[in-house]
Design a protein around this motif. Structure first.
Motif, PDB file in Angstrom:
ATOM      1  N   PRO A  98      51.723 -99.618 -61.602  1.00 10.94           N
ATOM      2  CA  PRO A  98      51.734 -98.168 -61.871  1.00 10.94           C
ATOM      3  C   PRO A  98      51.778 -97.338 -60.587  1.00 10.94           C
ATOM      4  CG  PRO A  98      50.138 -99.265 -63.278  1.00 10.94           C
ATOM      5  CD  PRO A  98      50.586-100.283 -62.274  1.00 10.94           C
ATOM      6  N   TRP A  99      51.010 -97.761 -59.599  1.00  5.27           N
ATOM      7  CA  TRP A  99      51.025 -97.055 -58.303  1.00  5.27           C
ATOM      8  C   TRP A  99      52.415 -97.145 -57.675  1.00  5.27           C
ATOM      9  CZ3 TRP A  99      52.171 -99.054 -53.473  1.00  5.27           C
ATOM     10  CH2 TRP A  99      51.909 -98.213 -52.381  1.00  5.27           C
ATOM     11  N   TYR A 100      53.011 -98.330 -57.720  1.00  6.42           N
ATOM     12  CA  TYR A 100      54.328 -98.526 -57.134  1.00  6.42           C
ATOM     13  C   TYR A 100      55.377 -97.699 -57.869  1.00  6.42           C
ATOM     14  CZ  TYR A 100      58.241-101.126 -55.070  1.00  6.42           C
ATOM     15  OH  TYR A 100      59.373-101.476 -54.393  1.00  6.42           O
ATOM     16  N   ALA A 101      55.270 -97.656 -59.190  1.00  6.03           N
ATOM     17  CA  ALA A 101      56.216 -96.865 -59.980  1.00  6.03           C
ATOM     18  C   ALA A 101      56.143 -95.391 -59.607  1.00  6.03           C
ATOM     19  CB  ALA A 101      55.938 -97.057 -61.465  1.00  6.03           C
ATOM     20  N   ASP A 102      54.947 -94.903 -59.334  1.00  9.68           N
ATOM     21  CA  ASP A 102      54.800 -93.507 -58.908  1.00  9.68           C
ATOM     22  C   ASP A 102      55.507 -93.264 -57.574  1.00  9.68           C
ATOM     23  OD1 ASP A 102      53.341 -92.854 -61.139  1.00  9.68           O
ATOM     24  OD2 ASP A 102      51.396 -93.046 -60.153  1.00  9.68           O
ATOM     25  N   ARG A 103      55.428 -94.241 -56.679  1.00  8.58           N
ATOM     26  CA  ARG A 103      56.095 -94.102 -55.380  1.00  8.58           C
ATOM     27  C   ARG A 103      57.617 -94.058 -55.527  1.00  8.58           C
ATOM     28  NH1 ARG A 103      51.501 -94.090 -55.250  1.00  8.58           N
ATOM     29  NH2 ARG A 103      51.998 -91.908 -55.411  1.00  8.58           N
ATOM     30  N   LEU A 104      58.123 -94.678 -56.596  1.00  6.82           N
ATOM     31  CA  LEU A 104      59.569 -94.740 -56.807  1.00  6.82           C
ATOM     32  C   LEU A 104      60.091 -93.599 -57.678  1.00  6.82           C
ATOM     33  CD1 LEU A 104      59.972 -98.575 -57.477  1.00  6.82           C
ATOM     34  CD2 LEU A 104      60.606 -97.340 -55.396  1.00  6.82           C
ATOM     35  N   ALA A 105      59.218 -92.677 -58.058  1.00 12.51           N
ATOM     36  CA  ALA A 105      59.615 -91.610 -58.979  1.00 12.51           C
ATOM     37  C   ALA A 105      60.782 -90.787 -58.426  1.00 12.51           C
ATOM     38  CB  ALA A 105      58.430 -90.705 -59.289  1.00 12.51           C
ATOM     39  N   GLY A 106      60.747 -90.482 -57.141  1.00 10.10           N
ATOM     40  CA  GLY A 106      61.822 -89.696 -56.544  1.00 10.10           C
ATOM     41  C   GLY A 106      63.158 -90.427 -56.605  1.00 10.10           C
ATOM     42  N   ALA A 107      63.136 -91.717 -56.287  1.00 17.72           N
ATOM     43  CA  ALA A 107      64.366 -92.512 -56.348  1.00 17.72           C
ATOM     44  C   ALA A 107      64.874 -92.594 -57.789  1.00 17.72           C
ATOM     45  CB  ALA A 107      64.101 -93.913 -55.806  1.00 17.72           C
TER      46      ALA A 107
ATOM     47  N   LEU B 227      62.471-105.926 -55.574  1.00 11.34           N
ATOM     48  CA  LEU B 227      61.351-105.537 -56.427  1.00 11.34           C
ATOM     49  C   LEU B 227      61.490-104.089 -56.893  1.00 11.34           C
ATOM     50  CD1 LEU B 227      58.356-107.221 -54.565  1.00 11.34           C
ATOM     51  CD2 LEU B 227      59.346-107.906 -56.759  1.00 11.34           C
ATOM     52  N   ALA B 228      61.996-103.232 -56.010  1.00 13.05           N
ATOM     53  CA  ALA B 228      62.220-101.839 -56.407  1.00 13.05           C
ATOM     54  C   ALA B 228      63.236-101.760 -57.535  1.00 13.05           C
ATOM     55  CB  ALA B 228      62.681-101.021 -55.200  1.00 13.05           C
ATOM     56  N   ALA B 229      64.317-102.534 -57.419  1.00 18.68           N
ATOM     57  CA  ALA B 229      65.340-102.544 -58.472  1.00 18.68           C
ATOM     58  C   ALA B 229      64.763-103.059 -59.781  1.00 18.68           C
ATOM     59  CB  ALA B 229      66.530-103.388 -58.037  1.00 18.68           C
ATOM     60  N   ALA B 230      63.906-104.083 -59.691  1.00 22.60           N
ATOM     61  CA  ALA B 230      63.287-104.642 -60.897  1.00 22.60           C
ATOM     62  C   ALA B 230      62.394-103.614 -61.589  1.00 22.60           C
ATOM     63  CB  ALA B 230      62.483-105.887 -60.535  1.00 22.60           C
ATOM     64  N   ASN B 231      61.817-102.726 -60.814  1.00 22.47           N
ATOM     65  CA  ASN B 231      60.980-101.668 -61.387  1.00 22.47           C
ATOM     66  C   ASN B 231      61.830-100.513 -61.903  1.00 22.47           C
ATOM     67  OD1 ASN B 231      59.348 -99.066 -61.233  1.00 22.47           O
ATOM     68  ND2 ASN B 231      57.731-100.580 -60.919  1.00 22.47           N
TER      69      ASN B 231
ATOM     70  N   LYS C  97      55.564-112.590 -59.771  1.00 23.87           N
ATOM     71  CA  LYS C  97      56.818-112.275 -59.072  1.00 23.87           C
ATOM     72  C   LYS C  97      56.581-111.723 -57.670  1.00 23.87           C
ATOM     73  CE  LYS C  97      58.910-108.801 -60.872  1.00 23.87           C
ATOM     74  NZ  LYS C  97      59.695-108.069 -61.890  1.00 23.87           N
ATOM     75  N   THR C  98      55.653-110.804 -57.535  1.00 24.81           N
ATOM     76  CA  THR C  98      55.416-110.187 -56.223  1.00 24.81           C
ATOM     77  C   THR C  98      54.846-111.195 -55.242  1.00 24.81           C
ATOM     78  OG1 THR C  98      54.978-108.098 -57.352  1.00 24.81           O
ATOM     79  CG2 THR C  98      54.327-108.245 -55.045  1.00 24.81           C
ATOM     80  N   GLU C  99      53.901-112.017 -55.711  1.00 26.39           N
ATOM     81  CA  GLU C  99      53.322-113.036 -54.834  1.00 26.39           C
ATOM     82  C   GLU C  99      54.379-114.045 -54.391  1.00 26.39           C
ATOM     83  OE1 GLU C  99      49.949-111.331 -57.181  1.00 26.39           O
ATOM     84  OE2 GLU C  99      51.961-112.035 -57.678  1.00 26.39           O
ATOM     85  N   ARG C 100      55.296-114.367 -55.287  1.00 23.77           N
ATOM     86  CA  ARG C 100      56.359-115.309 -54.904  1.00 23.77           C
ATOM     87  C   ARG C 100      57.272-114.697 -53.841  1.00 23.77           C
ATOM     88  NH1 ARG C 100      56.130-116.245 -60.522  1.00 23.77           N
ATOM     89  NH2 ARG C 100      58.036-115.053 -60.928  1.00 23.77           N
ATOM     90  N   CYS C 101      57.529-113.407 -53.949  1.00 15.39           N
ATOM     91  CA  CYS C 101      58.302-112.732 -52.896  1.00 15.39           C
ATOM     92  C   CYS C 101      57.577-112.801 -51.557  1.00 15.39           C
ATOM     93  CB  CYS C 101      58.566-111.280 -53.284  1.00 15.39           C
ATOM     94  SG  CYS C 101      59.850-111.069 -54.547  1.00 15.39           S
ATOM     95  N   LEU C 102      56.271-112.599 -51.580  1.00 13.38           N
ATOM     96  CA  LEU C 102      55.492-112.676 -50.343  1.00 13.38           C
ATOM     97  C   LEU C 102      55.553-114.074 -49.738  1.00 13.38           C
ATOM     98  CD1 LEU C 102      52.328-110.547 -51.216  1.00 13.38           C
ATOM     99  CD2 LEU C 102      54.163-109.964 -49.621  1.00 13.38           C
TER     100      LEU C 102
ATOM    101  N   SER D 170      71.937-100.882 -65.756  1.00  9.95           N
ATOM    102  CA  SER D 170      72.591-102.165 -65.493  1.00  9.95           C
ATOM    103  C   SER D 170      73.094-102.258 -64.050  1.00  9.95           C
ATOM    104  CB  SER D 170      73.759-102.380 -66.458  1.00  9.95           C
ATOM    105  OG  SER D 170      73.302-102.520 -67.783  1.00  9.95           O
ATOM    106  N   THR D 171      73.504-101.124 -63.506  1.00 13.40           N
ATOM    107  CA  THR D 171      73.928-101.109 -62.099  1.00 13.40           C
ATOM    108  C   THR D 171      72.756-101.420 -61.185  1.00 13.40           C
ATOM    109  OG1 THR D 171      75.666 -99.486 -62.558  1.00 13.40           O
ATOM    110  CG2 THR D 171      74.928 -99.680 -60.270  1.00 13.40           C
ATOM    111  N   VAL D 172      71.602-100.871 -61.512  1.00 11.56           N
ATOM    112  CA  VAL D 172      70.399-101.145 -60.718  1.00 11.56           C
ATOM    113  C   VAL D 172      69.999-102.608 -60.851  1.00 11.56           C
ATOM    114  CG1 VAL D 172      67.978-100.532 -60.363  1.00 11.56           C
ATOM    115  CG2 VAL D 172      69.637 -98.757 -60.964  1.00 11.56           C
ATOM    116  N   THR D 173      70.112-103.152 -62.060  1.00 15.14           N
ATOM    117  CA  THR D 173      69.808-104.569 -62.261  1.00 15.14           C
ATOM    118  C   THR D 173      70.729-105.441 -61.415  1.00 15.14           C
ATOM    119  OG1 THR D 173      69.065-104.179 -64.536  1.00 15.14           O
ATOM    120  CG2 THR D 173      69.685-106.424 -63.970  1.00 15.14           C
ATOM    121  N   ALA D 174      72.022-105.121 -61.422  1.00 12.94           N
ATOM    122  CA  ALA D 174      72.984-105.882 -60.629  1.00 12.94           C
ATOM    123  C   ALA D 174      72.677-105.779 -59.136  1.00 12.94           C
ATOM    124  CB  ALA D 174      74.404-105.383 -60.906  1.00 12.94           C
ATOM    125  N   ALA D 175      72.250-104.591 -58.701  1.00 11.30           N
ATOM    126  CA  ALA D 175      71.885-104.425 -57.296  1.00 11.30           C
ATOM    127  C   ALA D 175      70.698-105.317 -56.948  1.00 11.30           C
ATOM    128  CB  ALA D 175      71.553-102.959 -57.014  1.00 11.30           C
ATOM    129  N   GLY D 176      69.737-105.425 -57.871  1.00 17.26           N
ATOM    130  CA  GLY D 176      68.588-106.291 -57.632  1.00 17.26           C
ATOM    131  C   GLY D 176      68.992-107.741 -57.448  1.00 17.26           C
TER     132      GLY D 176
END
Length: 203
Positions: A10-19, A69-73, A149-154, A31-37
């Motif tokens: 939820p905190w991360y989603a708030d940070r991405l609100a502008g994008a 991760l941003a695209a996934a959100n 997912k996030t821990e695996r990215c780390l 779907s374009t965002v998914t493909a970018a991810g």
């Protein structure tokens, strides 16, 4: 269920609100965002496989996986923001998420034995299989866990920094993913076991 770094969503989603609003204003589709991810995940895998400088690889992989991760959100959030969400879009979202992760892990074929990379790919997908199976049975979608997912990215970022220990880190990723799947499965059993329902025979 929401544990691990997923609790920060939820905190991360708030940070991405502008994008999210900017993408909606420009008519970018979910779907374009998914493909970018998926593309960001594939580029992270390419960096793991080809960039030999640990510092450069770490910076690039960290940036690309952050974008992944941003695209996934953003894809799901964008669909809700614009009212364009569909059931097919949900399928594309799930497939894109798995594809992005597998593409990133594929870069490890250059750093570790193929059987170990394949094992990591298999177990990394297991938590999502459990969550989706539970949702199909009518349970709330289970997310998070000890190694989500996030821990695996780390872990992949750490692997980029210390490629000599790729084997150990992939074992940690595989074991942690399997544990996460088991934790989710146990939670689903507790949620669904008391329920009485009929199931049709399937083949």
């Amino acid at each position: 269920m929401s544990s691990g770094l997923y609790a920060l969503k939820p905190w991360y989603a708030d940070r991405l609100a502008g994008a999210r609003r900017a993408l909606a204003a420009r008519g970018v589709t979910p779907s374009t965002v998914t493909a970018a991810g998926v593309g960001f995940g594939a580029l992270a895998g390419l960096v793991l496989a080809t960039v030999r400088s640990p510092l450069a690889a770490t910076v690039l992989v960290a940036a690309l996986l952050a974008l992944r991760l941003a695209a996934a959100n953003l894809d799901g959030a964008l669909a809700r923001e614009t009212g364009t969400g569909t059931r097919w879009g949900a399928v594309v979202n799930e497939l894109g998420d798995r594809g992005a992760e597998l593409a990133a892990l594929a870069g490890c074929f250059a750093l570790a034995p193929p059987w170990l990379v394949l094992l990591a790919m298999l177990t990394a997908s297991a938590p999502s299989w459990v969550a989706l199976s539970g949702a199909a049975a009518g349970a709330a979608r289970i997310n998070g866990g000890p190694v989500g997912k996030t821990e695996r990215c780390l872990l992949l970022i750490v692997l980029a920094a210390v490629p000599a220990h790729a084997d150990v880190l992939l074992v940690v990723l595989a074991a942690g993913s399997a544990l996460t799947a088991a934790v989710r499965l146990r939670a689903l059993h507790r949620a669904l076991a008391p329920a009485r329902f009929r199931t049709g025979r399937t083949t």
